[in-house]
Design a protein around this motif. Structure first.
Motif, short mmCIF file in Angstrom:
data_model
loop_
_atom_site.label_atom_id
_atom_site.label_comp_id
_atom_site.label_asym_id
_atom_site.label_seq_id
_atom_site.Cartn_x
_atom_site.Cartn_y
_atom_site.Cartn_z
N THR A 1 25.78 -8.50 7.30
CA THR A 1 26.07 -7.19 7.87
C THR A 1 27.29 -6.56 7.19
O THR A 1 27.32 -5.36 6.91
CB THR A 1 26.31 -7.32 9.39
OG1 THR A 1 25.18 -7.98 9.95
CG2 THR A 1 26.49 -5.97 10.07
N ALA B 1 26.79 -3.23 4.63
CA ALA B 1 27.14 -2.30 5.71
C ALA B 1 26.55 -0.91 5.49
O ALA B 1 26.14 -0.23 6.44
CB ALA B 1 28.66 -2.23 5.84
N LYS C 1 23.06 -0.87 6.66
CA LYS C 1 23.01 -0.90 8.13
C LYS C 1 23.19 0.54 8.67
O LYS C 1 22.44 0.99 9.53
CB LYS C 1 24.11 -1.80 8.68
CG LYS C 1 24.11 -1.92 10.20
CD LYS C 1 25.11 -3.01 10.62
CE LYS C 1 24.99 -3.35 12.08
NZ LYS C 1 25.52 -2.36 12.98
#
Ligand SMILES: Cc1ncc(COP(=O)(O)O)c(C=O)c1O
Length: 458
Positions: free
Chosen positions: A15, A19, A22
């Protein structure tokens, strides 16, 4: 195989590293149903978003390089941005993208297919593999006057109503949401590798067509037994059912003439997509001239009742035709396929070697230039080398290997190591090199250690 709940430091690292993907995925959910454009691109905790691709690589939106084993869902056997395909598409772009009329390239494109694919006497173009199978089923139903479609458990033929039943585990579950019962009743599913069951079902004399992925389900995830397809050929011919090879993946990949040429078995009809259009959208139905003739306009009295309707705005689109001709021309002499096959064999062997050294259950297997991977299941014939057919694991489990069990954690771990798998495995292209394969095997070694550290593997 149960879906895995992902809750570890692997997720935290993934994650953090990805990022930007995401964030963009969260934005996607506001406009795209489910946030993705293809169910196969579903990934936990989120999929990586790609900015560009070239050769054997793609780069995420932060510029991180990944070795790509999705190769356009198998369509880019020459790799991303092949110079000849690019030049052909660029040249065509300047001459028009859609004439709403016939053009000479569609004939050249069809001639290439007839030249390469043993069963191809006539060709009709579609916009996708799903559409190719829809049209082929309509041809088969018209030619035989029968209505039942027969499929093999786990075999994938696109997303239309007729081919959903029996594709996903549990195979015997006939309920498929959104598809009328009346449609499902026209589809029969039998287990693969069981010629007696096929014979029994065909003896009811209502089957128009038997659809088969000649690689085995999902490009060889569930391999077929030696000799089975020869039996299918013989049984279908005896019962007057049309045998259709769905070569959407295997076409021009398993050999220049597809799996049928590699195996020496000629079906009555073949469906193609992906490589046939050089990585641009497109598909094709081919087969015996007498069957394909149902698509022709004729002045014969009463023919209007037999003539199969087949429109389609993007059929034989000039850009796809240009890419397809360039690609098939380069794939015609077998050099590309030999390169891809050799690399895939080295890769499968290398992945199994890693599993042996780590004493981890699982295996890599496959045929031609495809590889599949399963972790956490005991494959009884796993060796420190190449493997064609895994034993000791149920077909339903193999078929889930790209999505369930440890598929998501290994996908994440490999992406952290710079490798993008496809459905838990992938396909090779002319652009992949021995160095890419060596890198991938080392990446897999580190990914297995990561899964150990994160508690996924003991
Ligand atoms: C064997 C097979 N048949 C049909 C299809 C459907 O093709 P498309 O996605 O172009 O509709 C696919 C797609 O992956 C496939 O693998």
């Amino acid at each position: 195989m149960a879906d895995t709940i992902i809750t570890t430091d692997l997720v935290a690292e993934f994650t953090e590293r990805f990022a930007s993907s995401k964030a963009i995925h969260e934005r996607a959910h506001g406009a795209i149903a489910g946030g993705i454009a293809h169910d196969g691109r579903y990934q936990k905790p989120f999929p990586i978003y790609v900015d560009r691709a070239d050769g054997a690589y793609k780069w995420d939106i932060d510029g991180r390089q990944l070795i790509d084993y999705a190769v356009g869902h198998g369509s880019l056997i020459l790799g991303h941005g092949d110079p000849d395909v690019r030049a052909a598409v660029h040249a065509q772009l300047d001459r028009g993208t859609h004439y709403g009329a016939g053009h000479e390239m569609e004939i050249t494109w069809a001639e290439k297919i007839v030249e390469l694919v043993p069963s191809a006497e006539r060709v009709r173009f579609t916009a996708s593999g799903t559409e190719a199978n829809l049209l082929a089923m309509r041809v088969a139903r018209t030619a035989t006057g029968r209505s039942t479609i027969l499929k093999l458990e786990g075999h994938f033929h696109g997303w239309s109503d007729y081919v959903a039943k029996g594709e996903k585990p549990p195979f015997e579950d006939a309920g498929v949401p959104g598809i009328p019962e009346d449609v499902l009743r026209t589809v029969a599913v039998v287990p693969a590798n069981d010629p007696a069951m096929l014979e029994e079902r065909l003896s009811q004399d209502d089957v128009a067509v038997v659809l088969v992925e000649p690689s085995g389900a999902s490009w060889g995830m569930i391999p077929l037994a030696d000799g089975y397809l020869e039996q299918v050929r013989e049984i279908t011919a005896r019962h007057g059912a049309i045998l259709l090879f769905d070569e959407v993946i295997t076409g021009f990949r398993w050999s220049p003439g597809g799996a049928q040429q590699r195996l020496g078995i000629t079906p009555d009809m073949t469906t193609l997509a992906k490589i046939v259009a050089g990585g641009l959208p497109g598909g094709a139905v081919t087969g015996r001239a007498d069957l394909m003739d149902y698509l022709a306009f004729k002045d014969e009295p009463g023919w209007g009742k037999k003539k199969i309707s087949h429109p389609g705005t993007y059929n034989a689109n000039p850009l796809s035709a240009a890419a397809g001709i360039a690609c098939l021309t380069k794939c015609a002499d077998g050099t590309v396929q030999r390169h891809c096959d050799e690399l895939a064999a080295t890769l499968r062997a290398g992945l199994n070697g890693v599993l042996e050294r780590h004493a981890v259950d699982g295996a890599a297997w496959g045929e031609s230039s495809a590889f599949h991977l399963i972790l956490g299941e005991r494959v009884s014939n796993r060796i420190d080398g190449d493997l064609r057919r895994p034993e000791g694991v149920a077909g339903e489990t193999l078929k889930s290997s790209g999505k369930a069990g440890l598929a998501m954690p290994i996908a994440m771990a490999m992406e952290l190591e710079g490798v993008d798998l496809f459905a838990g495995g992938g396909m090779l292209s002319a652009a992949h090199t021995p160095a890419d394969v060596a890198f991938t095997i080392e990446a897999f070694d580190r990914a297995i250690s990561r899964l150990r550290q994160s508690g996924y593997l003991v």
